[in-house]
Design an enzyme around this catalytic site. Structure first.
Site, PDB file in Angstrom:
ATOM      1  N   ASP A 469       3.148   3.840  -5.481  1.00  0.00           N
ATOM      2  CA  ASP A 469       2.166   2.764  -5.486  1.00  0.00           C
ATOM      3  C   ASP A 469       1.606   2.578  -4.088  1.00  0.00           C
ATOM      4  O   ASP A 469       2.316   2.750  -3.093  1.00  0.00           O
ATOM      5  CB  ASP A 469       2.811   1.453  -5.955  1.00  0.00           C
ATOM      6  CG  ASP A 469       3.895   0.960  -5.016  1.00  0.00           C
ATOM      7  OD1 ASP A 469       3.670  -0.042  -4.329  1.00  0.00           O
ATOM      8  OD2 ASP A 469       4.969   1.588  -4.954  1.00  0.00           O
ATOM      9  N   SER A 470       0.323   2.253  -4.004  1.00  0.00           N
ATOM     10  CA  SER A 470      -0.346   1.931  -2.745  1.00  0.00           C
ATOM     11  C   SER A 470      -0.180   3.074  -1.745  1.00  0.00           C
ATOM     12  O   SER A 470      -0.665   4.179  -1.981  1.00  0.00           O
ATOM     13  CB  SER A 470       0.210   0.613  -2.196  1.00  0.00           C
ATOM     14  OG  SER A 470      -0.541   0.161  -1.099  1.00  0.00           O
ATOM     15  N   ALA A 471       0.493   2.830  -0.636  1.00  0.00           N
ATOM     16  CA  ALA A 471       0.719   3.900   0.335  1.00  0.00           C
ATOM     17  C   ALA A 471       1.509   5.043  -0.276  1.00  0.00           C
ATOM     18  O   ALA A 471       1.296   6.217   0.058  1.00  0.00           O
ATOM     19  CB  ALA A 471       1.455   3.347   1.558  1.00  0.00           C
ATOM     20  N   GLY A 473       1.218   6.049  -3.345  1.00  0.00           N
ATOM     21  CA  GLY A 473       0.252   6.850  -4.094  1.00  0.00           C
ATOM     22  C   GLY A 473      -0.489   7.811  -3.198  1.00  0.00           C
ATOM     23  O   GLY A 473      -0.762   8.959  -3.580  1.00  0.00           O
ATOM     24  N   ALA A 497      -0.324   4.269  -8.600  1.00  0.00           N
ATOM     25  CA  ALA A 497      -0.780   2.900  -8.861  1.00  0.00           C
ATOM     26  C   ALA A 497      -1.546   2.395  -7.645  1.00  0.00           C
ATOM     27  O   ALA A 497      -1.019   2.409  -6.531  1.00  0.00           O
ATOM     28  CB  ALA A 497       0.403   1.985  -9.174  1.00  0.00           C
TER      29      ALA A 497
END
Length: 738
Positions: A469-471, A473, A497
């Site tokens: 997720d975020s970083a 991803g 995500a």
């Protein structure tokens, strides 16, 4: 005596029956109100933009006429004035939104995916207009009632008027993007002085209105209490952090101030704005790591699924060979991470719901890193489950600067149970102590190790999926790109995500929306990116003092953190991520409307000196000239060289669109010097002034390093040939704001 007792009992029964009847009447009234509100909300969402604006103007003019006739009182004057302001802003905003809608379809991914930043901006403005329409209708229906809460409704209308004014400014920003960008391009590609102008204007715009009474208006009602809890916890944590840094400690006065944040939404919004603009990356590292303190972590694990295996492993920094996908007879050497700090072990966490073959082997046990009592979760079982066919390699988020696998462990345990596969979560080194490419090197090394030793992890390795997720991803994409560059096995799929795919400082519609982002505003994002790119300098002694001081503060104020942070970051990650790709429908729990409190009148007063303030021109970008690296993309080596940067030059480019009757925008190459040279304040429609921030900003870190254009840092900038090497990708994003 008996008769008296009987008559008393009868009176008691009668009183009880009367009370129940009143309660039933109130309950039916509340149900009718909720039903009518839901019906009105559905009707509002079905309206087109012009109809909604006309309906709002009609109600506003009716309320203006009523309150203007109520005499010279201060409250009536302010109510009449706020409705006049809503009318002015709504009529000015509607044409701008209409122009954005007329071209928004050109930026859709395809016909089946009608979504992009321009559509989101229009939808957000519609949510604000819809709320004002509902509130204006409520005022028109209840203004004569003795139960009409004048102060409360006035404060809410004034807060949403400021939000509507700022949204109108964002609409002019978006129009300027449309006039400057190439057709169909969401990200600006051209004169980087315009990017500096955009960020400079962003710094000066008032943002507190989006974090106070209007917080989360663009989202569904179910998520707003969560956002309010996060914002209260953030500003309270910021107050304690500030006092800890200055050596004042927590006093009765500071506790009272924290309590006022929960009562006064405008005060909370102003403090939220100060925090996101001025506090450094160390504050966000400490705040995002709150869920990792022992008490909160233990509570989260108590409510999560019970797994048989949860072991922290330390992978030794030893090179090993991997077969090439094109020809397994040949191998390539996978070196341990070397960037910045030299060779070092990589920590990973193995999570498995069942004890599977290989997970209790002596070879794996030799890699276990002790975590105290937590390492005892693995106990001998009489039977072992066979190796799973799949393996999930997880990379956590946290802006490249915070969190570990421990923060994400609760939902990873649920994944392990629901999917029936082992999960390996990577604890990569964090910035600013370990900037790019250290995290990428560690994640790639751990991924290759997992592919080679999947039998030890309880999997046959037939299918391997990357998830983050975020970083995290971002690192999922870059690890896959690096695997393709090395010629080794690429994962069979990626689940990312809300991944960060563009770390370059550039203007786009989504960056406009970050002005009101309650979780990751643009100013916070730029601090994290600057730290990851190596722009944040780190004093080791100062860092140690900050870490020790903050952990002492967290332990000392545990009770306050329980009160301020009822919901941790891991609670929403589990509900938001869906690895299987299937949509999970959960019945939303009705949430009572938060208690409304009167606000400080001073918080609603616009400082006279802020209207029409000239935009800051001091923030400029260096020349980010970076040659296309198509020739070097064939090799697995990362180019870390920084090209010579030219001197910064001030930008005279105006980022705002002109009045409504201005001529149509020209193509970027047709813009004359005169068009580019007019001042920002003169370009607004006559009489329109967005609110400026009353908080002085220490700095807005603009990462000028060419490294942000490296496709292994910003995968969106990778060439089509590089992107074609990626496996099937499932991206999780928000689907509906409100």
């Amino acid at each position: 005596m008996e008769s008296d007792w009987g008559s008393g009992a009868a009176r008691a029964d009668g009183a009880l029956a009367s009370k129940r009847a009143k309660e039933g009447s109130k309950s039916r009234s509340r149900r009718r109100w909720r039903k009518s509100k839901t019906k009105a909300s559905r009707l509002t969402h079905s309206m087109d933009l012009r109809t909604m604006t006309q309906s709002l103007v009609t109600l506003v003019e009716d309320n203006m006429a009523y309150f203007s006739s109520q005499g010279p009182g201060e409250t009536a004057r302010r109510l009449s004035g706020v409705f006049a302001g809503i009318r002015e802003q709504a009529l000015g905003l509607e044409p701008a939104l209409g122009r954005l809608l007329s071209v928004a379809h050109l930026f859709d991914l395809d016909a089946e995916t009608p979504a992009n930043g321009y559509r989101s901006l229009v939808h957000t403005a519609r949510c604000c207009l819809a709320h004002l329409l509902h509130k204006s209708r409520y005022v028109a229906s209840n203004r004569r009632s003795i139960f009409f809460r004048t102060s409360h409704n006035l404060a809410e209308l004034e807060a949403y008027l400021v939000a509507l004014t700022q949204l109108r400014a964002l609409a002019y920003y978006a129009q300027r993007l449309l006039a400057t960008n190439r057709p169909g391009g969401l990200f600006f590609e051209g004169d980087e002085g315009l990017i500096a102008e955009f960020l400079s204007e962003y710094v000066t715009l008032h943002k507190g209105c989006f974090y106070g009474r209007c917080l989360g208006f663009q989202f569904t009602p179910a998520i707003r209490p969560f956002l309010q809890t996060i914002s209260i916890g953030l500003v309270s944590f910021g107050e304690h952090y500030k006092r800890n840094e200055t050596g004042l400690g927590v006093t009765a006065s500071s506790l009272f101030t924290s309590g006022r944040f929960a009562i006064d939404p405008e005060l909370r919004g102003a403090e939220f704005e100060r925090i996101i603009q001025n506090l450094d990356v160390h504050f966000w590292k400490a705040f995002w790591n709150i869920t990792e303190i022992e008490v909160l972590s233990s509570l989260a694990n108590m409510t999560s699924a019970t797994v048989r295996v949860s072991r922290l492993l330390s992978l030794p920094p030893e090179a090993f060979e991997m077969p090439l996908t094109a020809d397994p007879k040949f191998t390539v050497t996978i070196s341990p991470p070397l960037a910045h700090s030299g060779p070092g072990p990589v920590l990973v966490r193995l999570i498995s719901y069942d004890l599977r073959e290989g997970q209790d082997s002596e070879e794996l046990s030799n890699l276990v890193k002790s975590e105290g009592p937590r390492s005892l979760e693995l106990r001998p079982r009489p039977q072992q489950a066979p190796r799973a066919q799949s393996l999930v390699v997880h990379i956590h988020g946290g802006g490249f600067v915070a969190q570990t696998s421990k923060s994400h462990e609760p939902y990873l345990k649920s994944w392990a149970q629901e999917l029936g596969v082992p999960i390996l979560s990577i604890d990569y080194s964090l910035a600013p102590e370990a900037p790019f490419p250290r995290a990428l090197e560690e994640c790639f090394y751990a991924y290759c190790w997992a592919v080679k030793h999947c039998a030890l992890l309880g999997s046959t390795g037939e299918r391997i999926c990357l998830a983050g997720d975020s970083a995290g991803g971002n690192l999922c994409f870059t690890v896959s790109l690096r695997a393709a560059a090395y010629g080794v096995r690429v994962p069979d799929g990626i689940m990312a995500a809300y991944p960060a795919t563009m770390l370059q400082s550039t203007a786009s519609p989504s960056r406009l929306l970050s002005l009101m982002d309650p979780l990751l505003p643009l100013s916070v994002l730029t601090k994290c990116v600057s730290a990851y790119a190596g722009g944040e300098t780190e004093d080791p002694s100062d860092s140690d003092q900050k870490a020790l001081g903050m952990m002492g503060l967290v332990r000392r104020d545990t009770a306050l953190l329980f009160r301020d942070l009822r919901v941790g970051a891991s609670s929403w990650l589990h509900s938001f991520l869906d690895l299987s790709g299937n949509k999970t429908h959960r019945n939303s729990v009705p949430t009572a409307e938060p208690m409304r409190r009167s606000v400080s009148e001073a918080a609603l007063v616009q400082p006279e000196g802020l209207l029409g303030t000239d935009s800051l021109k001091s923030l400029t970008l260096h020349d980010l000239s970076l040659k296309c690296s198509s020739d070097t993309s064939d090799t697995p080596e990362l180019s870390l060289s920084v090209e010579t940067l030219g001197p910064p030059t001030p930008s005279d480019i105006n980022f705002f669109v002109g009045p409504d009757d201005a001529p149509e925008a020209k193509a970027p190459d047709e813009l004359s010097t005169k068009d580019r040279g007019c001042s920002a304040s003169a370009a607004f429609p006559e009489g329109f002034h967005p609110r400026r921030s009353s908080h002085s900003t220490t700095r807005m870190p603009l990462c000028s390093s060419p490294i942000v254009k490296n496709p292994f840092m910003s995968p969106l900038l990778a060439s089509d040939r590089m992107l074609q090497s990626l496996p099937p990708v499932h991206i999780v994003v928000s689907t509906r704001l409100g």
